[in-house]
Design a protein around this motif. Structure first.
Motif, PDB file in Angstrom:
ATOM      1  N   MET A  71       0.814  -1.196   0.000  1.00 32.68           N
ATOM      2  CA  MET A  71       0.000   0.000   0.000  1.00 32.68           C
ATOM      3  C   MET A  71       0.862   1.267   0.000  1.00 32.68           C
ATOM      4  SD  MET A  71      -3.100   0.739  -0.135  1.00 32.68           S
ATOM      5  CE  MET A  71      -4.303   1.931   0.215  1.00 32.68           C
ATOM      6  N   ARG A  72       1.997   1.239   0.710  1.00 30.35           N
ATOM      7  CA  ARG A  72       2.865   2.405   0.765  1.00 30.35           C
ATOM      8  C   ARG A  72       3.463   2.703  -0.606  1.00 30.35           C
ATOM      9  NH1 ARG A  72       6.058   3.418   6.096  1.00 30.35           N
ATOM     10  NH2 ARG A  72       4.360   3.228   7.533  1.00 30.35           N
ATOM     11  N   LEU A  73       3.780   1.695  -1.369  1.00 26.81           N
ATOM     12  CA  LEU A  73       4.337   1.887  -2.706  1.00 26.81           C
ATOM     13  C   LEU A  73       3.323   2.580  -3.616  1.00 26.81           C
ATOM     14  CD1 LEU A  73       6.808   1.395  -4.419  1.00 26.81           C
ATOM     15  CD2 LEU A  73       5.842  -0.802  -5.088  1.00 26.81           C
ATOM     16  N   ALA A  74       2.078   2.245  -3.489  1.00 28.78           N
ATOM     17  CA  ALA A  74       1.033   2.891  -4.293  1.00 28.78           C
ATOM     18  C   ALA A  74       0.898   4.362  -3.925  1.00 28.78           C
ATOM     19  CB  ALA A  74      -0.303   2.170  -4.097  1.00 28.78           C
ATOM     20  N   HIS A  75       0.970   4.667  -2.622  1.00 25.59           N
ATOM     21  CA  HIS A  75       0.904   6.062  -2.190  1.00 25.59           C
ATOM     22  C   HIS A  75       2.105   6.857  -2.720  1.00 25.59           C
ATOM     23  CE1 HIS A  75      -2.570   5.864   0.459  1.00 25.59           C
ATOM     24  NE2 HIS A  75      -2.115   4.687   0.924  1.00 25.59           N
ATOM     25  N   LEU A  76       3.279   6.246  -2.659  1.00 24.09           N
ATOM     26  CA  LEU A  76       4.477   6.905  -3.158  1.00 24.09           C
ATOM     27  C   LEU A  76       4.371   7.175  -4.659  1.00 24.09           C
ATOM     28  CD1 LEU A  76       7.296   7.954  -2.492  1.00 24.09           C
ATOM     29  CD2 LEU A  76       8.169   5.666  -3.002  1.00 24.09           C
ATOM     30  N   ALA A  77       3.844   6.209  -5.400  1.00 26.69           N
ATOM     31  CA  ALA A  77       3.668   6.381  -6.844  1.00 26.69           C
ATOM     32  C   ALA A  77       2.688   7.511  -7.147  1.00 26.69           C
ATOM     33  CB  ALA A  77       3.197   5.078  -7.472  1.00 26.69           C
ATOM     34  N   ILE A  78       1.625   7.614  -6.361  1.00 27.95           N
ATOM     35  CA  ILE A  78       0.634   8.675  -6.571  1.00 27.95           C
ATOM     36  C   ILE A  78       1.260  10.035  -6.276  1.00 27.95           C
ATOM     37  CG2 ILE A  78      -1.504   9.673  -5.648  1.00 27.95           C
ATOM     38  CD1 ILE A  78      -2.530   6.797  -5.349  1.00 27.95           C
ATOM     39  N   ILE A  79       2.075  10.129  -5.227  1.00 24.85           N
ATOM     40  CA  ILE A  79       2.723  11.388  -4.878  1.00 24.85           C
ATOM     41  C   ILE A  79       3.697  11.802  -5.977  1.00 24.85           C
ATOM     42  CG2 ILE A  79       4.352  12.462  -3.272  1.00 24.85           C
ATOM     43  CD1 ILE A  79       2.972  10.858  -1.044  1.00 24.85           C
ATOM     44  N   VAL A  80       4.481  10.863  -6.498  1.00 22.71           N
ATOM     45  CA  VAL A  80       5.432  11.161  -7.572  1.00 22.71           C
ATOM     46  C   VAL A  80       4.696  11.614  -8.822  1.00 22.71           C
ATOM     47  CG1 VAL A  80       7.136  10.134  -9.118  1.00 22.71           C
ATOM     48  CG2 VAL A  80       7.251   9.667  -6.674  1.00 22.71           C
ATOM     49  N   MET A  81       3.616  10.942  -9.181  1.00 23.86           N
ATOM     50  CA  MET A  81       2.828  11.314 -10.372  1.00 23.86           C
ATOM     51  C   MET A  81       2.220  12.703 -10.199  1.00 23.86           C
ATOM     52  SD  MET A  81       2.781   8.984 -12.680  1.00 23.86           S
ATOM     53  CE  MET A  81       1.686   7.801 -13.359  1.00 23.86           C
ATOM     54  N   THR A  82       1.717  13.000  -9.003  1.00 21.37           N
ATOM     55  CA  THR A  82       1.126  14.313  -8.747  1.00 21.37           C
ATOM     56  C   THR A  82       2.196  15.401  -8.850  1.00 21.37           C
ATOM     57  OG1 THR A  82      -0.468  13.283  -7.250  1.00 21.37           O
ATOM     58  CG2 THR A  82      -0.212  15.671  -7.102  1.00 21.37           C
ATOM     59  N   GLY A  83       3.384  15.127  -8.316  1.00 21.38           N
ATOM     60  CA  GLY A  83       4.478  16.099  -8.420  1.00 21.38           C
ATOM     61  C   GLY A  83       4.892  16.340  -9.860  1.00 21.38           C
ATOM     62  N   ALA A  84       4.979  15.271 -10.649  1.00 19.02           N
ATOM     63  CA  ALA A  84       5.342  15.421 -12.057  1.00 19.02           C
ATOM     64  C   ALA A  84       4.282  16.214 -12.811  1.00 19.02           C
ATOM     65  CB  ALA A  84       5.538  14.050 -12.698  1.00 19.02           C
ATOM     66  N   LEU A  85       3.019  15.960 -12.502  1.00 20.22           N
ATOM     67  CA  LEU A  85       1.923  16.696 -13.139  1.00 20.22           C
ATOM     68  C   LEU A  85       1.980  18.176 -12.754  1.00 20.22           C
ATOM     69  CD1 LEU A  85      -0.591  16.500 -14.894  1.00 20.22           C
ATOM     70  CD2 LEU A  85      -1.906  16.095 -12.822  1.00 20.22           C
ATOM     71  N   ALA A  86       2.286  18.463 -11.485  1.00 20.26           N
ATOM     72  CA  ALA A  86       2.373  19.856 -11.042  1.00 20.26           C
ATOM     73  C   ALA A  86       3.531  20.575 -11.726  1.00 20.26           C
ATOM     74  CB  ALA A  86       2.533  19.911  -9.528  1.00 20.26           C
ATOM     75  N   LEU A  87       4.673  19.899 -11.887  1.00 17.44           N
ATOM     76  CA  LEU A  87       5.807  20.508 -12.576  1.00 17.44           C
ATOM     77  C   LEU A  87       5.507  20.761 -14.045  1.00 17.44           C
ATOM     78  CD1 LEU A  87       8.967  18.739 -11.145  1.00 17.44           C
ATOM     79  CD2 LEU A  87       8.350  21.135 -10.960  1.00 17.44           C
ATOM     80  N   SER A  88       4.828  19.835 -14.686  1.00 14.58           N
ATOM     81  CA  SER A  88       4.519  20.036 -16.104  1.00 14.58           C
ATOM     82  C   SER A  88       3.516  21.157 -16.301  1.00 14.58           C
ATOM     83  CB  SER A  88       4.006  18.736 -16.728  1.00 14.58           C
ATOM     84  OG  SER A  88       2.729  18.413 -16.198  1.00 14.58           O
ATOM     85  N   ALA A  89       2.695  21.428 -15.312  1.00 15.95           N
ATOM     86  CA  ALA A  89       1.720  22.521 -15.423  1.00 15.95           C
ATOM     87  C   ALA A  89       2.401  23.873 -15.352  1.00 15.95           C
ATOM     88  CB  ALA A  89       0.674  22.399 -14.313  1.00 15.95           C
ATOM     89  N   CYS A  90       3.618  23.906 -14.810  1.00 15.70           N
ATOM     90  CA  CYS A  90       4.340  25.172 -14.686  1.00 15.70           C
ATOM     91  C   CYS A  90       5.040  25.573 -15.974  1.00 15.70           C
ATOM     92  CB  CYS A  90       5.387  25.070 -13.578  1.00 15.70           C
ATOM     93  SG  CYS A  90       4.655  24.867 -11.943  1.00 15.70           S
ATOM     94  N   SER A  91       5.081  24.698 -16.950  1.00 22.73           N
ATOM     95  CA  SER A  91       5.808  25.016 -18.179  1.00 22.73           C
ATOM     96  C   SER A  91       5.018  25.982 -19.038  1.00 22.73           C
ATOM     97  CB  SER A  91       6.102  23.739 -18.966  1.00 22.73           C
ATOM     98  OG  SER A  91       4.903  23.212 -19.470  1.00 22.73           O
ATOM     99  N   ARG A  92       5.738  26.676 -19.917  1.00 18.39           N
ATOM    100  CA  ARG A  92       5.094  27.576 -20.876  1.00 18.39           C
ATOM    101  C   ARG A  92       4.593  26.742 -22.032  1.00 18.39           C
ATOM    102  NH1 ARG A  92      10.326  30.441 -20.633  1.00 18.39           N
ATOM    103  NH2 ARG A  92      10.136  31.944 -18.969  1.00 18.39           N
TER     104      ARG A  92
END
Length: 177
Positions: A1-22
Motif C-alpha cells: 500500500m505504501r508503494l502505491a501512495h508513493l507512486a501517486i505522490i510522484v505522479m502528482t508532483g510530475a503533473l504539477a511541474l509540467s503545469a508550470c511550463s510555458r
C-alpha cells in the motif's frame, strides 16, 4: 500500500511541474531575468545635459515618439570618438541603402536575393527552438543556447587546418584553446 501512495505522490508532483511550463511559445534560450526584486542599475541611462541654443529658431519641431536632443547616442558617440562620421549611422528613407553601402549591396546581391529572408529565418528558428525545447526541461534554470545550437556550430580551427592542408592562403589565427 505504501508503494502505491508513493507512486501517486510522484505522479502528482510530475503533473504539477509540467503545469508550470510555458505552452505555445518557445522557451527562451538566454534566460536573463533577475528575480531579486531590486531595480536594474544598468537600465537607467542618464540624459545628456540640457543646453541653451543660440537662437530658438535652431530647435527642431516637436515630433511625438521621435528621439530627444538630450537622449544618449552611444553608437554615434563611439563612432565619433574613433574618428568616424556619426551621421553615417542615420538611415536614409525607410528601406533605402546608404550611398556608401550601395556598391557592397549590389555586389552581394548579384545572383539575386530574397527580400523576406529575415522573416523566413525568424520563423524557421522559432520552429527549431520549439522542436528543441520539447524535451529540454530542467528543475534548475539554465542557459540552453549552447546546447540548442551545438550541432550548427562550426569548428573554426578544423576548417583553418583543412584550408591550409589544401594549400590555400589563410590569415594567422590565435593558438587553439
Amino acid at each position: 500500500m505504501r508503494l502505491a501512495h508513493l507512486a501517486i505522490i510522484v505522479m502528482t508532483g510530475a503533473l504539477a511541474l509540467s503545469a508550470c511550463s510555458r505552452s505555445g511559445e518557445p522557451k527562451p534560450l538566454h534566460d536573463l531575468r533577475s528575480n531579486s526584486g531590486e531595480p536594474e542599475e544598468f537600465a537607467i541611462v542618464p540624459n545628456k545635459p540640457l543646453t541653451m541654443p543660440q537662437t530658438f529658431a535652431e530647435l527642431p519641431q516637436p515630433t511625438p515618439g521621435s528621439a530627444n536632443r538630450t537622449d544618449q547616442t552611444p553608437k554615434a558617440d563611439a563612432v565619433a570618438a574613433l574618428g568616424g562620421n556619426p551621421a553615417a549611422l542615420q538611415p536614409g528613407a525607410a528601406g533605402s541603402i546608404g550611398a556608401g553601402d550601395a556598391a557592397l549591396v549590389q555586389q552581394a546581391s548579384r545572383y539575386g536575393r530574397d527580400s523576406t529572408i529575415r522573416q523566413t529565418l525568424a520563423a524557421e528558428d522559432q520552429q527549431y527552438r520549439k522542436n528543441k525545447g520539447r524535451f529540454s526541461w530542467s528543475i534548475v534554470p539554465r542557459d540552453d543556447y549552447e546546447r540548442a545550437y551545438r550541432g550548427q556550430k562550426l569548428d573554426s580551427y578544423s576548417w583553418l587546418r583543412r584550408y591550409r592542408q589544401a594549400g590555400a592562403r589563410t590569415p594567422s589565427a590565435p593558438p587553439a584553446p
